[in-house]
Design an enzyme around this catalytic site. Structure first.
Site, PDB file in Angstrom:
ATOM      1  N   ASP A 218      -6.766  -8.533   0.707  1.00  0.00           N
ATOM      2  CA  ASP A 218      -6.027  -8.616   1.964  1.00  0.00           C
ATOM      3  C   ASP A 218      -6.161  -7.275   2.670  1.00  0.00           C
ATOM      4  O   ASP A 218      -7.148  -6.567   2.466  1.00  0.00           O
ATOM      5  CB  ASP A 218      -4.568  -9.014   1.704  1.00  0.00           C
ATOM      6  CG  ASP A 218      -3.958  -9.812   2.855  1.00  0.00           C
ATOM      7  OD1 ASP A 218      -3.828  -9.236   3.951  1.00  0.00           O
ATOM      8  OD2 ASP A 218      -3.634 -10.998   2.670  1.00  0.00           O
ATOM      9  N   GLY A 240     -11.819  -6.396   1.706  1.00  0.00           N
ATOM     10  CA  GLY A 240     -10.451  -6.479   2.191  1.00  0.00           C
ATOM     11  C   GLY A 240     -10.428  -6.941   3.632  1.00  0.00           C
ATOM     12  O   GLY A 240     -11.456  -7.320   4.204  1.00  0.00           O
ATOM     13  N   HIS A 241      -9.241  -6.886   4.216  1.00  0.00           N
ATOM     14  CA  HIS A 241      -9.066  -7.331   5.601  1.00  0.00           C
ATOM     15  C   HIS A 241      -8.932  -6.171   6.578  1.00  0.00           C
ATOM     16  O   HIS A 241      -8.538  -6.364   7.719  1.00  0.00           O
ATOM     17  CB  HIS A 241      -7.838  -8.241   5.716  1.00  0.00           C
ATOM     18  CG  HIS A 241      -7.977  -9.537   4.982  1.00  0.00           C
ATOM     19  ND1 HIS A 241      -6.983 -10.493   4.966  1.00  0.00           N
ATOM     20  CD2 HIS A 241      -8.996 -10.036   4.246  1.00  0.00           C
ATOM     21  CE1 HIS A 241      -7.381 -11.535   4.230  1.00  0.00           C
ATOM     22  NE2 HIS A 241      -8.599 -11.266   3.785  1.00  0.00           N
ATOM     23  N   GLY A 242      -9.225  -4.943   6.100  1.00  0.00           N
ATOM     24  CA  GLY A 242      -9.196  -3.802   6.994  1.00  0.00           C
ATOM     25  C   GLY A 242      -7.872  -3.058   6.939  1.00  0.00           C
ATOM     26  O   GLY A 242      -7.068  -3.225   6.019  1.00  0.00           O
TER      27      GLY A 242
END
Length: 392
Positions: A218, A240-242
């Site tokens: 995430d 990941g999502h940054g």
């Protein structure tokens, strides 16, 4: 000036804690409290903490090399002197998520001034079996899973050299803290691990994350409401999502986000790069201001630069009413690398409260070898140097 102020603050904190480290510590070795490798050390750690926290001299709890089992612990102050927990071993959480209270964290430190968590040790949440049960993105009544760490109401503290591995939920939750630094901190979980945000920060100020590596399923780092003066330097994120501000606006009683700097960071194979996300059709009315993203490298990132004020995962909201969150003074400077989508820049702001004082400077992102484009709505960014012009 800002970088100078930050460096002086961090340097002063490290000098202060180093002076305590040079003083003669009282050592509390968990082996003297009955702990031994491959066995449960929960009672030993709690008893060591009780004695160390009561010490009027600087105290250090030592967890030596070896593998130890640990149940849920809530280690609280206030303590009478600076306190350090040095972890050189591997600590295992119960693999069965039902053995932990999902409304709390697995390992929690709270209400402490001058706290240090150090060493080269690993906290392994053993989250693989729990991830299969995680449907919280779609189910409001889901069973909550425990996070690896909770740091609550800490002041003037450092977490350094520690690894958080395979948390069942978020790896780290930072709440109500002031002047806390994460240095050489590692987070390790696969891209397929759901809702395993790396470090989530809320209602805290002067939190610094430096020289760290975050791989998770995430957001690598996420900011909740009330985050102020947060600095992220030399962090590698991916998968990941940054790194995200938000999501924000879902609830009525949220606090503003002010002062966020992300500098000299690298994103590799992430779903997003730097992102700001707010909910439409939601009651929140706070402001988000003074955001600086600078000297960043993107490697195969889906959405390198993203303002997303229509954030609505799993159709959990209505987009008929625009977001009420006001975003201002967001600067994106010297951001280079590769995007996996043609729109390297997406600034989708609220039609109700458009973004103000946005800047794009020296943005050099490519998609399949060609320059990326910028898609914008409800914002007129200032373009400085090389940067794509907005397409509405």
């Amino acid at each position: 000036m800002e970088m100078h102020r930050i460096s002086i603050t961090n340097f002063s904190l490290f000098l202060l804690l180093a002076s305590y480290a040079e003083a003669k510590h009282v050592i509390f070795d968990i082996r003297k409290y009955g702990a031994s490798p491959n066995r449960d050390m929960t009672r030993a750690l709690k008893n060591a903490w009780k004695d160390a926290c009561a010490s009027t001299n600087a105290a250090k709890i030592l967890i030596p090399t070896g593998t130890y089992k640990l149940g849920q612990v809530d280690l609280r102050g206030p303590c009478k002197a600076p306190i350090e927990v040095q972890v050189d071993g591997i600590i295992l959480a119960p693999a069965n998520p039902n053995k932990l209270n999902g409304n709390a964290q697995w390992v929690k430190f709270g209400y402490i001034n001058f706290f240090t968590l150090s060493g080269g040790g690993t906290f392994d949440g053993q989250g693989q079996s729990a991830w299969k049960q995680n449907d919280c993105g779609r189910n409001k009544n889901c069973k909550k899973l425990s996070m690896n760490f909770g740091f609550g109401f800490l002041n003037n503290s450092i977490v350094r050299g520690i690894t958080s591995k395979d948390s069942k939920n978020f790896h780290v939750n930072v709440l109500g803290c002031n002047n806390v630094t994460f240095a050489n901190f590692a987070i390790n979980a696969p891209a397929t691990s759901p809702n395993t945000d790396g470090i989530h920060i809320g209602r805290s100020s002067e939190i610094n994350i430096i020289d760290s590596f975050i791989s998770t399923g995430d957001d690598c780092i996420s900011l909740g409401d009330g985050s102020r003066k947060i600095n992220v330097f030399r962090v590698t994120c991916g998968p990941g999502h940054g790194i995200s501000v938000g999501s924000l606006g879902k609830f009525t009683y949220e606090e503003p986000v002010e002062g966020f700097t992300v500098k000299n960071c690298t994103f590799g194979n992430t779903d997003n790069g730097v992102r700001i996300k707010t909910w439409p059709g939601a009651p929140g009315t706070i402001t988000v201001s003074d955001l600086q993203y600078e000297d960043i490298i993107m490697v195969n990132v889906s959405n390198p630069i993203l303002i997303e004020q229509e954030y609505c995962p799993y159709n959990q909201c209505s987009k008929e009413t625009p977001s009420k969150i006001k975003i201002s003074k967001a600067t994106f400077e010297n951001i280079k690398g590769t995007s996996t989508t043609p729109n390297g820049v997406k600034l989708i702001c609220s039609s109700g409260v458009p973004c103000e004082d946005a800047k794009l400077s020296e943005i050099d992102l490519t998609f399949n070898g060609a320059p990326t484009t910028a898609k914008c709505a409800n914002v007129k960014p200032v373009i400085i140097g090389k940067a794509p012009s907005c397409v509405v």
